[in-house]
Structure formats: C-alpha cells, structure tokens
Design a protein around this motif. Structure first.
Motif, PDB file in Angstrom:
ATOM      1  N   GLN A   1      -0.676  71.260  32.059  1.00 44.39           N
ATOM      2  CA  GLN A   1      -0.676  71.543  33.500  1.00 44.39           C
ATOM      3  C   GLN A   1       0.638  71.109  34.132  1.00 44.39           C
ATOM      4  O   GLN A   1       1.242  71.862  34.917  1.00 44.39           O
ATOM      5  CB  GLN A   1      -1.852  70.825  34.158  1.00 44.39           C
ATOM      6  N   TYR A   2       1.090  69.901  33.792  1.00 44.76           N
ATOM      7  CA  TYR A   2       2.330  69.404  34.392  1.00 44.76           C
ATOM      8  C   TYR A   2       3.540  70.191  33.893  1.00 44.76           C
ATOM      9  O   TYR A   2       4.431  70.562  34.678  1.00 44.76           O
ATOM     10  CB  TYR A   2       2.516  67.922  34.089  1.00 44.76           C
ATOM     11  N   LEU A   3       3.588  70.472  32.597  1.00 42.06           N
ATOM     12  CA  LEU A   3       4.752  71.152  32.037  1.00 42.06           C
ATOM     13  C   LEU A   3       4.823  72.611  32.467  1.00 42.06           C
ATOM     14  O   LEU A   3       5.921  73.172  32.586  1.00 42.06           O
ATOM     15  CB  LEU A   3       4.741  71.043  30.515  1.00 42.06           C
ATOM     16  N   ASN A   4       3.697  73.238  32.710  1.00 40.98           N
ATOM     17  CA  ASN A   4       3.722  74.605  33.226  1.00 40.98           C
ATOM     18  C   ASN A   4       4.333  74.652  34.618  1.00 40.98           C
ATOM     19  O   ASN A   4       5.001  75.624  34.987  1.00 40.98           O
ATOM     20  CB  ASN A   4       2.310  75.191  33.254  1.00 40.98           C
TER      21      ASN A   4
ATOM     22  N   ALA B   1       2.553  72.956  25.807  1.00 42.23           N
ATOM     23  CA  ALA B   1       3.397  74.002  26.382  1.00 42.23           C
ATOM     24  C   ALA B   1       4.796  74.012  25.779  1.00 42.23           C
ATOM     25  O   ALA B   1       5.366  72.973  25.463  1.00 42.23           O
ATOM     26  CB  ALA B   1       3.493  73.795  27.901  1.00 42.23           C
ATOM     27  N   ALA B   2       5.344  75.226  25.642  1.00 45.10           N
ATOM     28  CA  ALA B   2       6.688  75.386  25.084  1.00 45.10           C
ATOM     29  C   ALA B   2       7.697  74.590  25.903  1.00 45.10           C
ATOM     30  O   ALA B   2       7.651  74.572  27.132  1.00 45.10           O
ATOM     31  CB  ALA B   2       7.068  76.864  25.073  1.00 45.10           C
ATOM     32  N   ARG B   3       8.635  73.971  25.206  1.00 48.27           N
ATOM     33  CA  ARG B   3       9.555  73.060  25.869  1.00 48.27           C
ATOM     34  C   ARG B   3      10.759  73.763  26.474  1.00 48.27           C
ATOM     35  O   ARG B   3      11.369  73.280  27.408  1.00 48.27           O
ATOM     36  CB  ARG B   3      10.052  72.009  24.872  1.00 48.27           C
ATOM     37  N   ASP B   4      11.193  74.886  25.913  1.00 48.93           N
ATOM     38  CA  ASP B   4      12.338  75.627  26.459  1.00 48.93           C
ATOM     39  C   ASP B   4      13.562  74.741  26.626  1.00 48.93           C
ATOM     40  O   ASP B   4      14.273  74.790  27.625  1.00 48.93           O
ATOM     41  CB  ASP B   4      11.981  76.259  27.818  1.00 48.93           C
ATOM     42  N   GLY B   5      13.799  73.871  25.633  1.00 49.79           N
ATOM     43  CA  GLY B   5      15.005  73.060  25.645  1.00 49.79           C
ATOM     44  C   GLY B   5      14.896  71.725  26.340  1.00 49.79           C
ATOM     45  O   GLY B   5      15.835  70.935  26.294  1.00 49.79           O
ATOM     46  N   ALA B   6      13.792  71.446  27.019  1.00 51.56           N
ATOM     47  CA  ALA B   6      13.634  70.150  27.685  1.00 51.56           C
ATOM     48  C   ALA B   6      13.273  69.084  26.642  1.00 51.56           C
ATOM     49  O   ALA B   6      12.533  69.356  25.701  1.00 51.56           O
ATOM     50  CB  ALA B   6      12.562  70.231  28.759  1.00 51.56           C
ATOM     51  N   PRO B   7      13.774  67.867  26.803  1.00 51.24           N
ATOM     52  CA  PRO B   7      13.583  66.845  25.765  1.00 51.24           C
ATOM     53  C   PRO B   7      12.200  66.196  25.776  1.00 51.24           C
ATOM     54  O   PRO B   7      11.609  65.985  26.835  1.00 51.24           O
ATOM     55  CB  PRO B   7      14.672  65.811  26.081  1.00 51.24           C
ATOM     56  N   TRP B   8      11.746  65.881  24.584  1.00 54.68           N
ATOM     57  CA  TRP B   8      10.479  65.175  24.369  1.00 54.68           C
ATOM     58  C   TRP B   8      10.782  63.953  23.520  1.00 54.68           C
ATOM     59  O   TRP B   8      11.384  64.062  22.450  1.00 54.68           O
ATOM     60  CB  TRP B   8       9.474  66.083  23.673  1.00 54.68           C
TER      61      TRP B   8
ATOM     62  N   VAL C   1       9.868  63.737  35.190  1.00 52.81           N
ATOM     63  CA  VAL C   1       9.449  63.141  33.925  1.00 52.81           C
ATOM     64  C   VAL C   1       7.925  63.117  33.871  1.00 52.81           C
ATOM     65  O   VAL C   1       7.249  62.950  34.894  1.00 52.81           O
ATOM     66  CB  VAL C   1      10.007  61.711  33.772  1.00 52.81           C
ATOM     67  N   LEU C   2       7.391  63.311  32.680  1.00 47.51           N
ATOM     68  CA  LEU C   2       5.963  63.127  32.429  1.00 47.51           C
ATOM     69  C   LEU C   2       5.818  61.976  31.453  1.00 47.51           C
ATOM     70  O   LEU C   2       6.387  62.004  30.352  1.00 47.51           O
ATOM     71  CB  LEU C   2       5.338  64.386  31.839  1.00 47.51           C
TER      72      LEU C   2
END
Length: 285
Positions: A95-98, A120-127, A171-172
């Motif tokens: 929900q948050y990443l969407n 959810a797909a990250r699309d280049g954002a770091p985890w 940030v999550l």
C-alpha cells in the motif's frame, strides 16, 4: 514433515545447497530458521494466505535438521499465526510503496524473510534489509545484493549503520517482531536517528500488549522489554510520529483454509486479551 521438492530459488536463480548445520539450537539464527520453515510450510497449502513460495525454495536448499524443527514449531498450528502477521505487513508495504514508489525501505530485523522480493516493484528505489551480522551471514547464502537491494549486518541499536542510508525523500520502516525486544530508550534512539534522516514516511511495527513482558519473565527469561495498551508510546518518544491505525495480527482468521485450525483461531480471536496480545501499528511522520 513437508516435502519441499527440488531446490530452486526464482529470486536469483541459485540451485545450490547451503549449509546451516552450524546454526545453534535456540539461538537468534535458529529462531529465524524456524520462522522461515513455518512460512515455507504455509506456502505449500493449496489456499496459502501468505504465498511465500521463496520460503519453500529456500528451505529446499538449506541443509539443516528440519525434522527436529518440525517437531518443535508444530506448523500444523503455528504456520497460520506467522502467515497472518506477515501477510498484513506485506499488504501495508504494498500500500505504501504503490503510493510512494520512490521510497527507501528499511526492513529492520529482516531475518530470513523474502519480503524484498515479493512486494511491489521497486523501480530502482533502494531496499535495505538490516539484522544482526550472524543473521545477515545466513541471508547472504540465500540472496545476492544488487544496485537497489542491500543487506546490512548490524544491530539496529548501533548508530553506525544509519550512515549507509541515503538522505531525504520518503522512507518506509518495517519492523516485524522487533521493537518489543528493545528497551524504550533503544526504540526512542532508533526512531530519532531514522526519522532525522528522511523527509517523511511511515513506520509499520507489531507491538505486544502489557502482558508481553510479564509472560516473557516466565517463559523467555525477560526477552520482551516493554508492552503497550494503545500503541501511543512511540508517539510520546518522538512527537513527529502520529498513530494512523492498528490491527491484531490474527485479523483474517477466516482466510485459514483448514477447518479445525480456523475454528481454533476463531475461538482465540473472540477473546480480547488474546486477540490484542500482538497488534500491528502504523505510524506516519
């Protein structure tokens, strides 16, 4: 014991076996192996709640005494508690990443969880998956880092690992089964350090009731450091946080596909003290 079949890891293509036989019984690493096994067992059900197929793939690759784990953790009952909690964390994360696809994700106390590869797909954002060095050493046998996926071996209470993070932006912060093991002062310091580094975000964490520390003194030598009635303590420890909502980890008992276990969980859910023993709280800042 569940047959997990041919070891294949679709996250990174590894098919080799990995040796966990050095993991000490009743250690922190052992606890994470047990949770991984419970997620793997639940994923094999025809109507899985969590659907963590990667967990089954990982268990198939790991050399360990899973027969003994099976006898200890009783997956026929306990797999559903683990699945219900993790499924809610997954839903909140999605929900948050969407809504914030560019957000940095900090999965604190990540254990051997495959959440980074399921949501959810990250699309280049770091985890960033963060846990104790010995736990991360086990993770590195299962998963590989990439430009957007990092594993950090550190206690979350050590301020040094924060320096590895980017600054600014959303940030999550996901803390599943973690904050109750830290002291209030440690939680406060952790929240201060992370919130200081970003512009906005959410914290998703499950917290035990006031019964948690009392039960822990009897059964786990006081490992649980604090409990809550309403989840408002973190908002007092850092007034930038506001409590958005909360949910018992057992919410969703009707999704349990096996009738005897579903009936047992419904009985527990009907008892307020049991239903509210462990709840997931969502905070925003």
């Amino acid at each position: 014991m569940t047959d997990f079949g041919v070891p294949v890891d679709p996250a990174n293509g590894h098919r080799d076996k990995v040796d966990f036989t050095g993991v000490r019984w009743k250690s922190v690493e052992w606890t994470n192996v047990c949770l991984l096994y419970l997620r793997a067992c639940e994923s094999r059900l025809a109507e899985s709640i969590l659907g963590d197929e990667l967990a089954a793939c990982d268990v198939a690759r790991i050399e360990y005494d899973f027969e003994r784990v099976h006898r200890t953790v009783r997956p026929e009952i306990n797999q559903f508690m683990v699945a219900l909690r993790s499924a809610q964390f997954d839903a909140l994360t999605n929900q948050y990443l969407n809504a914030h696809p560019d957000a940095v994700v900090l999965h604190l106390g990540c254990g051997l969880h495959s959440r980074a590869f399921r949501v959810a797909a990250r699309d280049g954002a770091p985890w960033f998956d963060v846990d104790l060095p010995d736990v991360i050493a086990l993770r590195r046998q299962l998963y590989s880092e990439s430009e957007t996926y990092r594993m950090v071996g550190s206690s979350v209470t050590d301020p040094a690992w924060i320096d590895e993070l980017p600054t600014g932006g959303p940030v999550l912060i996901v803390a599943e089964g973690l904050l109750m093991y830290l002291t209030p002062s440690e939680v406060t310091d952790l929240l201060h350090r992370v919130i200081d580094r970003f512009d906005a975000g959410e914290v998703h964490a499950d917290l035990l009731s006031k019964w948690g520390p009392r039960m822990s003194r009897i059964f786990t030598s006081g490992l649980i450091k604090w409990g809550t009635n309403d989840g408002r303590e973190p908002t007092r420890w850092d007034d930038r946080l506001r409590l958005v909502d909360d949910s018992p980890i057992m919410a969703g008992v009707d999704k349990i596909p096996l009738a005897p276990q579903r009936f047992l969980y419904r009985i527990q859910y009907a008892i307020p003290a049991v239903r509210n023993y462990d709840r997931i709280f969502r905070y925003a800042f």
